[in-house]
Write an enzyme that holds these catalytic residues in place. Structure first.
Site, short mmCIF file in Angstrom:
data_model
loop_
_atom_site.label_atom_id
_atom_site.label_comp_id
_atom_site.label_asym_id
_atom_site.label_seq_id
_atom_site.Cartn_x
_atom_site.Cartn_y
_atom_site.Cartn_z
N ASP A 483 0.80 -1.22 0.00
CA ASP A 483 0.00 0.00 0.00
C ASP A 483 0.83 1.27 0.00
O ASP A 483 0.32 2.36 -0.18
CB ASP A 483 -0.86 0.04 1.27
CG ASP A 483 -2.18 -0.65 1.06
OD1 ASP A 483 -2.51 -0.98 -0.08
OD2 ASP A 483 -2.88 -0.86 2.06
C1 BGC Z 1 0.54 1.38 6.24
C2 BGC Z 1 0.15 0.16 5.44
C3 BGC Z 1 -1.34 0.12 5.29
C4 BGC Z 1 -1.84 1.44 4.71
C5 BGC Z 1 -3.34 1.47 4.48
C6 BGC Z 1 -0.06 2.62 5.65
O1 BGC Z 1 0.24 3.71 6.44
O2 BGC Z 1 1.94 1.48 6.32
O3 BGC Z 1 0.65 -1.01 6.07
O4 BGC Z 1 -1.72 -0.93 4.46
O5 BGC Z 1 -1.45 2.49 5.54
O6 BGC Z 1 -4.07 1.69 5.58
C1 NOJ Z 2 -1.55 -3.63 5.65
C2 NOJ Z 2 -2.77 -3.65 4.79
O1 NOJ Z 2 -3.90 -4.07 5.54
C3 NOJ Z 2 -2.60 -4.56 3.60
O2 NOJ Z 2 -3.72 -4.49 2.77
C4 NOJ Z 2 -1.34 -4.24 2.87
O3 NOJ Z 2 -1.21 -5.18 1.85
C5 NOJ Z 2 -0.13 -4.25 3.77
N1 NOJ Z 2 -0.35 -3.39 4.88
C6 NOJ Z 2 1.16 -3.87 3.07
O4 NOJ Z 2 1.19 -2.52 2.74
#
Ligand code: BGC
Ligand code: NOJ
Length: 811
Positions: A483
């Site tokens: 993400d």
């Molecule tokens: C986090 C991710 C997460 C994303 C969406 C980011 O700040 O590092 O792990 O998936 O937010 O909520």
């Molecule tokens: C947490 C999120 O819930 C997931 O959808 C995502 O793939 C990982 N972070 C990696 O960014």
């Protein structure tokens, strides 16, 4: 330094020191009503949705940490103390917290009095039971005063925190006998209320927070508890609470049990009132009646234990390694169920008001629990697929209460659709139920747009091939699994979300090698499904696209020693030796290797060797290397994290099992196992002080080698890590894989394992599969003897209602 130990017999983790390096929590509830509870009884409860139906207030990131929960106070004239140590923090003579499967027992002892509270949510009921056992262990009679405490949340947890100009005037309660009812907004648009009850007479109560605590006091020394007498306060507005007050005397050796119930009730519109302004309590009375004696509560507790015994009996192992056994047999499966229930909504790191159920998250969670509750998995798949759009793209999240796509985040995460293939195929392979493919499933929750679930899978597959970039590789969209790799975002404004900002949509060229690998893995699975279904044309069509993708990866996605990660918006390589930072990323090594792209040419081995060389650390495999040290606007959020944390070269535990699985594809069981042990919580007991988070569950992230404190864990509980590690160890290391026509045995193990047994329930039959490794190898040819008969191949066929005793010999 250890703070407790695993009691495998009881399936509990036992905490003996309340001052754990971070609150170590547990979850109560399995259906609609849930609670979070820390080892000092902090936390809160909610009905279905931690944002919209929160029962109690909880202040995240508070000082001190974890202040707020279902608290008990004892004032015995000599000292004031709490059985869970907090909030009073009086030193206890004994303290113990046992986190078990959907229950927690907390016990404190002071001045010859012991108080043990068992917290659980009975199956099928909307109530948290708190069974308290008080015992006088001394040789003198003991008189003391007991206070309970619970602060109501005004239902919508987000609004509750920010709309004080309204909220401080809306709180309403009702008191009747030993029950305190919370009915804020019940007279207008809400059809629900909550109550806090104790099954005995009381000597007083408080329902107004300031009267109980005192405006300038703290929860550790509430005015009422210190003075030793309830004030019988009635809350009108301000902050309503529920506190019971009871004077108790116990003779030497005498024991007293009290049942406290924190319940939630919904009434039909025309049955809301008993008389003007007075709640109709029929349903709460029934709920109270159901659990108002120790016998009834103990019975419900037994039913909960039986429920878990049954769930855990589907997969269990007999293995010499106790740590592996406790992870596979108990804790990993337990965590998988919790991630299924919570998705990424409510933990001590997720505040329960932000994210709903993730499209990709929920599909991946499914592979960790589908064997336990296939019928719930079925429903989940249909709920998820219903939020897909007709072109195959998806809402990234949906709200559990409404099951509708979440407009605030929208879609455009181009890996999302492929995960639906994983979820659906995992369900069919487990259950043998192909009928799910014929279910008519809406698009965008609109029934008039419904097509079969099989169509949804085809459209998901096509979404990737309809969105290819200039190199023939999948366009990344807003982001793929990572993400934080926001290649089309370009944000300069700190108030913008990296996830929802997409400044460069027109002509976007950013392409993802991770989606390419993902497409080959689940594209192949889709082809196989079509073969099984006899859809020959579709087989040929899909095969062609998969082959093309493989070729594109070989031509445009190989960097020499490893797979590239992506092409950015400008067409520059991401995850290449040419780059100064972020030369190599884990995701594409995992997916392109699992897809076996270039296996014959040695690419997979090279890629995995590069992972070992550049990404492996004593605490797990980091996400990328070298870490980013400055903000790269064309990469987005990944480069905002300090080095070694989260997606910027943290050990993102979720994707470590991808590498483990990939290692098994080339037969390196020792290496896969080594990676498994590095992040598997049971193996981290000796470094608990450093690791910080619970030793019984996985966390999302462990600080990487470039971090200030490498090895420190964060974001425990709600992570795809749980499902993926369970899947990796059971399917690929231990090697028991459900398949369309039976169970497949295909282990890849450390060479020093001699023998182990997997007990498996599968489609109504029982399997006891003993794997023997006489030649001490990592992977080899498997010979099966099924009920004494040798069979060809490694697939154990199935017939319902049988018992299979299988010997699988690796040679
Ligand atoms: C986090 C991710 C997460 C994303 C969406 C980011 O700040 O590092 O792990 O998936 O937010 O909520
Ligand atoms: C947490 C999120 O819930 C997931 O959808 C995502 O793939 C990982 N972070 C990696 O960014």
């Amino acid at each position: 330094m250890k703070y407790g130990f695993f009691d495998d017999e009881a399936k509990e983790y036992v905490i003996q020191d309340p001052k754990t390096p971070f609150p170590w929590i547990n979850y109560l509830g399995n259906d609609d009503f849930f609670s979070l509870i820390s080892n000092t009884a902090g936390g809160y409860s909610f009905y279905k949705d931690a944002k919209f139906r929160r029962l109690n207030r909880y202040r995240y990131n508070n000082v001190p940490m974890d202040n707020g929960g279902r608290y008990f106070y004892i004032n015995d004239g000599e000292s004031i103390w709490s059985p869970g140590w907090k909030p009073v923090k009086t030193a206890l003579e004994e303290y113990e917290c046992r986190h078990g499967l959907s229950y927690t027992k907390i016990k404190g002892k002071k001045n010859n009095l012991s108080a043990e509270v068992t917290f659980f949510v009975p199956l099928g009921s909307w109530v948290e039971i708190q069974k308290m056992v008080l015992k006088n262990n001394g040789d003198q009679a003991k008189s003391f005063k007991l206070f309970s405490y619970n602060e109501w949340c005004l239902w919508n947890a987000e609004d509750d925190q920010n709309n004080l100009q309204r909220n401080l005037s809306t709180g309403e309660i009702e008191i009747k006998d030993s029950t305190i009812y919370h009915k804020t907004e019940y007279k207008e648009r809400r059809n629900h209320f909550a109550f806090y009850h104790v099954n005995d007479s009381i000597d007083g109560y408080d329902t107004d927070r300031e009267s109980f605590v005192g405006l300038y006091n703290e929860l550790s020394s509430p005015e009422v508890v210190v003075s030793g007498e309830a004030s019988n306060s009635e809350a009108h507005g301000w902050s309503p609470i529920a506190s019971h007050y009871k004077e108790i005397t116990l003779q030497p050796g005498e024991q007293k049990e009290l049942i406290f119930l924190l319940g939630y009730v919904e009434n039909e519109e025309d049955k809301k009132w008993e008389s003007k302004g007075v709640i109709n309590k029929e349903k709460s009375d029934q709920l109270i009646e159901k659990f108002n004696t120790v016998e009834k509560v103990d019975q419900a507790f037994k039913e909960l234990a039986a429920y878990w015994d049954n769930l855990l009996s589907v997969i269990s192992i007999d293995h010499d390694d106790d740590k592996l056994s406790r992870m596979v047999n108990i804790w990993n499966q337990y965590q998988c169920m919790v991630t299924f229930n919570m998705s990424r909504s409510a933990s001590f790191f997720e505040v329960g008001i932000g994210r709903g159920m993730g499209f990709r998250d929920s599909n991946q969670d499914l592979i960790g629990f589908v064997h336990q509750v296939p019928e719930k998995a079925r429903q989940r798949i249909i709920d998820i697929a219903s939020t897909q759009f007709p072109d195959g793209s998806c809402y990234h999240q949906y709200q559990p209460l409404t099951k509708r796509g979440n407009d605030a985040i929208g879609g455009g995460f181009n890996d999302d659709p492929m995960w639906l293939i994983l979820g659906t195929i995992s369900y069919i392979k487990e259950s043998g139920d192909f009928t799910i493919l014929d279910e008519m499933v809406p698009f965008d929750n609109d029934p008039s747009l419904a097509q079969t679930l099989f169509d949804h899978l085809r459209i998901s597959f096509d979404h990737v091939i309809n969105n290819l970039g200039p190199n023939g590789l999948p366009l990344i969209g807003r982001a793929d699994w990572n993400d934080c790799l926001n290649l089309n975002c370009f944000s300069n404004d700190p108030n913008e979300s990296f996830q929802t900002t997409e400044n460069n949509t027109e002509g976007s060229k950013a392409e993802s090698l991770m989606i390419a690998g993902l497409f080959v893995v689940y594209g192949n699975d889709y082809v196989e499904l079509c073969e099984v279904l006899g859809k020959e044309e579709e087989v040929e069509r899909a095969k062609g696209h998969v082959a093309k993708m493989k070729e594109a990866v070989k031509q445009k996605g190989w960097d020499g020693e490893w797979f590239l990660r992506a092409y950015d918006f400008y067409g520059n390589k991401v995850g290449s030796d040419e780059n100064e930072e972020g030369k190599i990323f884990i995701e594409s090594q995992g997916w392109c290797s699992m897809a076996e792209i270039g296996l014959e040419e040695g690419l997979v081995k090279k890629s995995l060797d590069s992972v070992k060389e550049r990404l492996d650390t004593p605490y797990g495999i980091v996400l990328n290397n070298p870490a980013f040290t400055e903000y790269k606007i064309e990469y987005g959020e990944i480069s905002t994290y300090p080095k070694g944390y989260k997606e910027n070269a943290g050990i993102f535990c979720h994707n470590n099992p991808w590498i483990m699985i990939a290692e098994t594809k080339i037969g390196r069981g020792n290496q896969a196992w080594d990676y498994y042990k590095k992040i598997s919580p049971a193996y981290l007991e000796d470094i608990q002080k450093l690791h910080k988070v619970e030793p019984y569950v996985y966390c999302q992230m462990i600080a990487g080698k470039d971090a200030y404190i490498p090895g420190e864990g964060k974001n425990s509980w709600l992570s795809g890590t749980a499902a993926w590690n369970f899947y990796a160890v059971v399917h690929y290391i231990l090697g028991i894989q459900p398949d369309y026509y039976g169970l497949r045995v295909d282990p890849c193990i450390p060479s020093d394992w001699k023998e182990y047994t997997v007990n498996r329930k599968f489609r109504g039959s029982d399997y006891e599969i003993t794997i023997k490794n006489p030649n001490q190898i990592e992977k080899g040819h498997v010979t099966l003897s099924v009920n004494g008969e040798e069979i060809v191949g490694n697939l154990i066929p199935f017939k319902q209602g049988r018992k299979y005793k299988v010997i699988a010999t690796i040679s």
